[in-house]
Design a protein around this motif. Structure first.
Motif, PDB file in Angstrom:
ATOM      1  N   THR A 165       0.850  -1.182   0.000  1.00 24.36           N
ATOM      2  CA  THR A 165       0.000   0.000   0.000  1.00 24.36           C
ATOM      3  C   THR A 165       0.891   1.240   0.000  1.00 24.36           C
ATOM      4  N   PRO A 166       0.384   2.366  -0.507  1.00 21.31           N
ATOM      5  CA  PRO A 166       1.260   3.540  -0.641  1.00 21.31           C
ATOM      6  C   PRO A 166       1.633   4.180   0.694  1.00 21.31           C
ATOM      7  N   PHE A 167       2.787   4.857   0.679  1.00 29.28           N
ATOM      8  CA  PHE A 167       3.250   5.604   1.850  1.00 29.28           C
ATOM      9  C   PHE A 167       2.908   7.080   1.744  1.00 29.28           C
ATOM     10  N   LEU A 168       2.815   7.571   0.530  1.00 26.55           N
ATOM     11  CA  LEU A 168       2.432   8.978   0.345  1.00 26.55           C
ATOM     12  C   LEU A 168       0.938   8.996   0.079  1.00 26.55           C
ATOM     13  N   ILE A 169       0.167   9.303   1.147  1.00 27.75           N
ATOM     14  CA  ILE A 169      -1.282   9.198   1.021  1.00 27.75           C
ATOM     15  C   ILE A 169      -1.936  10.513   1.410  1.00 27.75           C
ATOM     16  N   LEU A 193       1.974  10.575   5.753  1.00 24.87           N
ATOM     17  CA  LEU A 193       2.447   9.193   5.899  1.00 24.87           C
ATOM     18  C   LEU A 193       1.350   8.404   6.624  1.00 24.87           C
TER      19      LEU A 193
END
Lengths: 591, 591
Positions: A165-169, A193
């Motif tokens: 899953t993304p870290f930059l959300i 984050l």
């Protein structure tokens, strides 16, 4: 590398006697016996003794110059030791060195690389790469690896797939504070984050992936406690077409496997379950430590007609009077100790502790019995199974929850003081949590877990009329009094999700702005789903009996959230800030 | 969940005929045949046909109302189909449904959930959770999981341990741009997100962990290309007491295992190696695609006495004249096509392409032959093995590197245009890289890989006198013309590291401020060590033959670095910024 390692230091035993080996590692210590020099060589597996004889002058000369923490490779034959060392696994043998290569010299380290170092933690954190050479720390990191591997194997075998899953959300401020990341491409906008991959794993279920697993870093910008880090690791799970029981059973299988593989211990399943109300009533905690008893004794009913104003006022206000009996511990509490406890409990919202104690000679004293009727005293003593040698602690408060939490905290504190005998492992599911709790500071309802936990079907009708009565399809896993995992069935119905967000004070507009994508997703076929996240750092810490979470993290931060080894955070240059379109406030405080 | 799933949809074959099963999933389509309704039910494993008969009116009625993407569970007996469908694995059977439960209805999705969707990518990214239901996308994510698991198993079996490195680290601006994270506890200071765990993995080696592996997110705030994402995933490795060969051999074992397990293909090892100079000379690229030939033909020597000024001026200036021969492709290039190519190559720094072509009837034309001597024309044609049907492209430039890179790019472009026959897989190690390269824009040396790569021992003496001559202990892994991994032996000597940083323009003070902890660490016993990082996203993309990296990432960002599903980045509230002590520049542009 002209020397090719054949063996790790810690793996050379007497069956290798006569073989030629090459080992690589760090000099643990050098002992010069005149015509013979011994060197203990260390790698991540352990230590082996190298022997250098005068008859081989070249390596003897080299060995003479070795100092602690030099990095070397050594080749030679494995020999039986003349004086064996039963304290280390390789203590029966030594390597008679024929060739030595010094790869790297070392300055004298700022602290000795030994077990149970007494060097200060700050110094050890600054030189973390040296501290990690100590086997009591490195073994934690090696076991951590083993546990992560076990987790991945177990969940893979059970059909879970890893989805990154993304870290930059998107920043969706609720719960803890987000770490923000300024966007350069969109000046004035920010990423956050993730505090957890919650929404992405739910979307993965809506996408049809069925079973998701990830060991993933999460971020919370909070003031730190001893067992918190600004970045921490979760074993994160989600499953579709399951109920709570399915999820709990899956997680139990993993915990059982961990204990079996790491400690060769058999843990029975299913684990014990207790609902939230019982936990609070019996142990004054939603994460009770069941390794010992000392259950809460409820005295409210018994005292309902008392004339003692301190208790009667509280009882009239629908408050509680509760007690715990520290069996046989009378001697451990002087009057001064009790006063200290009374001072300590103030932080838990109650004013003082009442007590009755009786030594083995039946000399008894009490802070409250003189104000009660003989009948009341007798009833309390009987209900509490009070006997000579015991000490009974009473806590009373007009707010039920405050009273229970205070006596619950006292129970743990007293157990610690008297060093109560505890069983080794207590694993417990706490179930039937309330969906919301009331936040006194903000005078609002907040989610007990998070806003995506499903209410119990039968309680849906109370959502708007009596939300505090609504129970959640949530379950926490408690290990020895620590919450190591929180799970729930999630809301998969658009309307229910909107109603729950409404209870939490989100306007329709805010709901759309922050969670619109999730609500949209629920309208295109969302399967019933739920999951759980295990706090991996904390799980390791408790399993290994460490006192501080930093002992199980390779490169941890301290309680100010800074890292001492690299001195971060740090100032950055103006160009970097200009590109991002941000400025520092004038009053910045660089501590 | 009152229905307990017994099987996944895609796993029910004819040997299950007569058994009762329960499946869960999404309605792919519903076909109403009057007295019989068929429903294709989909989960992550595939599709199975459900049959509903009028004789069972309750489920027949339910089935009548089913629409695409409804979420249901169905129970019934597996039966042989009367008309089999050989196009799907479950095509021999169907499930005669006795019980049906609709968990979730669905609106009509904004695009059809089918393979080879022709919906626009922007729409599909906004509804990513729907796009991920399409099997051509979901299969990539499932294979990605399998590859990650294979990596973890392989490296674990080889003694590597996973060590989690921090995400909130110190900003050390070199190479790409850092993503910054403002610190609340230390107002005015910042963390950076890691561009790679480079320094931490080196410190893990200095700490003695010997073999490190992590599948880890890295961050680069760059303007994006088709195969770049602001956050991307690396398989990150580091080993102690090894040389380049040991590392390459370890990585080869992994790639071989990947091909075997994912595609059942046997790849031979060791992989082919070529040094950097040869790559440039033969293919004009440090990541040559060796699936086809069309090697560069060097004409400089041959033309050293030419009277044709265009070439002679270049050759006098130590430039090059190079050619490629597109065998048999004469017909594919009209004069207009050649002009177009000539325009295209300008971006590669050369002014034009010269050519000679000859059709099968030996009708030949050339842009330059008329300016050369008969002998020169003959020599060029012979050296190039020029035959009727061929077309020869020439590129000349006074800068050697510019000429080679231009002809290298032309080689790839021409191969693409003529759809050249390629072998299936080309794996190649490129070795002997220069340690530095000259950055024309900044008029400085920059590290070809990164500042911690070890120079070759024998070239240390050139560090200060002729740094561009220094070769590195570095090796890139190239798959089909794409760099999928970069590895090197690292500097482990304090003085060498200081000298290399000096070459890169760091003052002693800057070196201490930014890399002091690393230099300190090198003085307490650093083992020889090295490692490699594989670009995991790109590796999957190439292995699966995808055209865009977004096809192998569950929740990707687009080229502006934004994510369309959640609309991030987004504005945040002033309170959040105030707490961090940062302000937006007045001229912020929120696009």
């Amino acid at each position: 590398m002209d020397f090719k390692r054949t063996d790790y230091c810690g793996n050379i035993f007497s069956k290798k006697i006569g073989e030629k080996v090459t080992v690589c590692g760090w000099v643990q210590k050098q002992r010069d016996l005149g015509k013979l020099i011994f060197v203990d060589l260390r790698d991540r597996t352990g230590v082996v003794q190298l022997a250098f004889y005068e008859k081989n002058p070249k390596v003897f000369e080299q060995a003479f110059r070795l100092r602690a923490e030099f990095v070397v490779a050594a080749s030679g034959f494995v020999c039986e030791r003349s004086s064996k060392n039963p304290n280390i696994p390789t203590g029966d043998i030594e390597i008679e060195v024929e060739q030595l290569r010094v790869y790297s010299k070392a300055q004298t380290p700022p602290f000795e690389i030994v077990e149970n170092s007494n060097a200060g933690e700050e110094l050890r954190l600054k030189f973390r790469y040296l501290d990690l050479r100590r086997s009591d720390l490195s073994k934690n990191i090696l076991i951590r690896h083993k546990m992560a591997k076990l987790a991945r194997d177990y969940f893979n075998d059970n059909g879970f797939i890893e989805i990154e899953t993304p870290f930059l959300i998107k920043s969706t401020p609720e719960g803890a504070r987000d770490y923000l990341v300024p966007s350069r491409a969109f000046r004035g906008k920010f990423f956050a984050l993730p505090q957890s991959p919650q929404l992405y794993k739910q979307l993965a279920m809506i996408a049809g992936f069925d079973r998701y697993m990830q060991i993933v870093k999460c971020f919370r910008d909070e003031d730190l406690r001893a067992d918190r880090q600004p970045e921490f690791t979760q074993i994160d799970l989600e499953m579709s077409f399951v109920n709570s029981k399915d999820i709990m059973s899956m997680v139990e299988g993993f915990i059982v496997k961990l204990y079996k593989n790491i400690f060769n211990k058999d843990i029975a399943k299913p684990f014990f379950q207790m609902n939230y109300d019982d936990c609070m009533k019996k142990f004054g905690s939603d994460k009770p430590d069941l390794r010992f008893g000392m259950e809460i004794i409820h005295l409210t009913k018994l005292l309902k007609n008392t004339e003692f104003r301190v208790f009667s006022d509280i009882i009239k206000n629908k408050g509680l009077v509760c007690a715990i009996n520290a069996k046989g511990a009378c001697d451990k509490f002087s009057r001064k100790d009790i006063d200290k406890l009374s001072g300590w409990i103030v932080a838990h919202g109650v004013r003082a502790i009442s007590f009755t104690k009786s030594d083995k000679n039946k000399n008894s004293s009490s802070s409250y019995e003189k104000f009660l009727s003989t009948e009341e005293v007798k009833n309390i003593r009987e209900t509490s199974s009070f006997e000579p040698g015991d000490i009974l602690f009473l806590v009373a408060h007009k707010n039920e929850l405050t009273c229970l939490e205070a006596i619950g905290a006292l129970r743990v504190k007293v157990a610690q003081i008297i060093d109560i005998k505890k069983s080794e492992i207590s694993l417990l599911w706490v179930t039937n949590f309330p969906l919301f709790e009331y936040d006194k500071n903000q005078s609002t309802l907040i989610a007990k877990h998070h806003p995506f936990v499903a209410p119990k079907d039968e309680d849906l009708k109370f959502l708007e009329t009596n939300p505090e009565k609504v129970r959640a399809e949530a379950f926490d896993l408690i290990l020895n009094g620590n919450e190591i995992g929180g799970g729930s069935i999630r809301i998969c119905d658009f309307n229910v999700q909107k109603r729950v967000l409404g209870c939490l004070g989100f306007s329709d507009e805010e709901t759309k702005e922050r969670f619109g994508f999730l609500l949209d997703a629920m309208q295109f076929g969302a399967p019933p789903h739920g999951g759980l996240a295990l706090g991996f750092d904390r799980l390791i810490m408790i399993l290994l009996g460490c006192e501080n979470i930093r002992e199980v993290i390779a490169f941890p931060k301290i309680s100010t959230s800074s890292e001492l080894m690299t001195s971060s955070p740090s100032v950055v240059c103006d160009d970097q800030l200009n590109e991002l379109g941000i400025k520092l406030d004038k009053l910045e405080n660089t501590n």
